[in-house]
Design a protein around this motif. Structure first.
Motif, mmCIF file in Angstrom:
data_model
loop_
_atom_site.group_PDB
_atom_site.id
_atom_site.type_symbol
_atom_site.label_atom_id
_atom_site.label_comp_id
_atom_site.label_asym_id
_atom_site.label_seq_id
_atom_site.Cartn_x
_atom_site.Cartn_y
_atom_site.Cartn_z
ATOM 1 N N LEU A 84 0.566 -0.729 -0.014
ATOM 2 C CA LEU A 84 -0.039 -0.063 -0.109
ATOM 3 C C LEU A 84 0.490 0.980 -0.211
ATOM 4 C CD1 LEU A 84 -2.905 1.258 0.121
ATOM 5 C CD2 LEU A 84 -2.386 0.882 2.860
ATOM 6 N N GLY A 85 2.047 1.229 0.687
ATOM 7 C CA GLY A 85 3.115 2.556 0.866
ATOM 8 C C GLY A 85 2.963 2.613 -1.082
ATOM 9 N N LEU A 86 4.116 1.880 -1.201
ATOM 10 C CA LEU A 86 4.158 1.322 -2.867
ATOM 11 C C LEU A 86 3.371 2.263 -3.964
ATOM 12 C CD1 LEU A 86 6.479 -1.885 -2.648
ATOM 13 C CD2 LEU A 86 7.550 0.456 -3.142
ATOM 14 N N ASP A 87 2.180 2.164 -3.047
ATOM 15 C CA ASP A 87 0.723 2.695 -4.253
ATOM 16 C C ASP A 87 0.513 3.987 -3.793
ATOM 17 O OD1 ASP A 87 -1.213 1.640 -6.657
ATOM 18 O OD2 ASP A 87 -2.025 2.413 -4.497
ATOM 19 N N TYR A 88 0.720 4.242 -2.728
ATOM 20 C CA TYR A 88 0.726 5.694 -2.645
ATOM 21 C C TYR A 88 1.435 6.510 -3.103
ATOM 22 C CZ TYR A 88 -3.563 5.133 0.485
ATOM 23 O OH TYR A 88 -5.097 4.852 0.781
ATOM 24 N N LEU A 89 2.884 6.411 -2.534
ATOM 25 C CA LEU A 89 4.232 6.644 -3.021
ATOM 26 C C LEU A 89 4.132 6.833 -5.222
ATOM 27 C CD1 LEU A 89 6.555 5.604 -0.574
ATOM 28 C CD2 LEU A 89 5.931 7.920 -0.720
ATOM 29 N N GLU A 90 4.072 6.035 -5.353
ATOM 30 C CA GLU A 90 3.718 6.203 -6.979
ATOM 31 C C GLU A 90 2.558 6.817 -7.283
ATOM 32 O OE1 GLU A 90 2.781 1.608 -7.778
ATOM 33 O OE2 GLU A 90 5.347 0.590 -7.182
ATOM 34 N N LYS A 91 2.138 7.216 -6.719
ATOM 35 C CA LYS A 91 0.817 8.335 -6.685
ATOM 36 C C LYS A 91 1.329 9.711 -6.908
ATOM 37 C CE LYS A 91 -3.254 5.668 -5.665
ATOM 38 N NZ LYS A 91 -4.535 5.621 -4.900
ATOM 39 N N ALA A 92 2.291 9.503 -5.672
ATOM 40 C CA ALA A 92 2.991 10.869 -5.844
ATOM 41 C C ALA A 92 3.895 10.984 -6.711
ATOM 42 C CB ALA A 92 3.502 10.956 -4.436
ATOM 43 N N VAL A 93 4.448 10.344 -7.066
ATOM 44 C CA VAL A 93 5.522 10.370 -8.153
ATOM 45 C C VAL A 93 4.671 10.580 -9.645
ATOM 46 C CG1 VAL A 93 7.267 9.053 -9.689
ATOM 47 C CG2 VAL A 93 6.958 10.051 -6.904
ATOM 48 N N LYS A 94 3.677 9.626 -9.502
ATOM 49 C CA LYS A 94 3.186 10.643 -10.943
ATOM 50 C C LYS A 94 2.488 11.535 -10.705
ATOM 51 C CE LYS A 94 -0.790 8.126 -13.839
ATOM 52 N NZ LYS A 94 -0.892 7.283 -14.021
ATOM 53 N N LEU A 95 1.999 12.000 -10.053
ATOM 54 C CA LEU A 95 0.852 13.290 -9.765
ATOM 55 C C LEU A 95 2.136 13.947 -9.120
ATOM 56 C CD1 LEU A 95 -1.693 15.003 -9.259
ATOM 57 C CD2 LEU A 95 -1.361 14.719 -7.227
ATOM 58 N N ALA A 96 3.355 14.454 -9.421
ATOM 59 C CA ALA A 96 4.000 15.506 -9.154
ATOM 60 C C ALA A 96 5.497 14.195 -9.001
ATOM 61 C CB ALA A 96 4.111 15.985 -7.570
#
Length: 154
Positions: A84-96
């Motif tokens: 779940l942590g990796l999923d959120y961080l991948e979203k962060a990288v994709k968004l910003a």
């Protein structure tokens, strides 16, 4: 900070920033006290901020959730969940994608799960990218951590 964020939430429950800064301040308090008991409330506040506006602070809610889930101890001790942590961080990288701390936090969790080549790739990006909007003291802190992680993975 915690009390002010709670008052801001009471006054304007639909403002992502209030929820985000509650999560940030709970995290700082937990880190200072080496306590895990505030982590569920921190996750809830960060999740609410992400629902309202995940783009604040250059994907800050996703970055915070990713670091929290990716690095916290797993149940029953705490609420850690590396996937779940990796999923959120991948979203962060994709968004910003131009935010270097997003790459560093992703690298940190990738290294923790043994994905060293991918972690190194994100560390390189983190140390290469510039973020003039960031607080210099915070930037220095995570850059120091990033360099330690880089040395550890050599």
């Amino acid at each position: 900070g915690i009390a002010l964020a709670r008052r801001a939430i009471a006054a304007a429950p639909g403002q992502a920033e209030a929820h985000y800064y509650l999560a940030v301040n709970l995290g700082l308090f937990s880190e200072l006290r080496s306590a895990l008991n505030h982590l569920p409330e921190m996750a809830e506040a960060a999740q609410r901020a992400a629902e309202l506006d995940p783009s604040i602070d250059q994907a800050g809610p996703y970055r915070l959730l990713g670091s929290l889930y990716g690095l916290a101890p797993e149940p029953p001790v705490s609420l850690g969940d590396e996937e779940l942590g990796l999923d959120y961080l991948e979203k962060a990288v994709k968004l910003a994608p131009n935010n270097p701390e997003n790459h560093f936090r992703l690298a940190e969790v990738l290294a923790a799960v043994g994905e060293k080549p991918e972690a190194k790739r994100h560390l390189e990006q983190a140390l290469f990218l510039q973020n003039e909007a960031a607080d210099p003291t915070e930037t220095l802190a995570w850059q120091t951590e990033a360099r330690r992680l880089w040395e550890k993975m050599k």
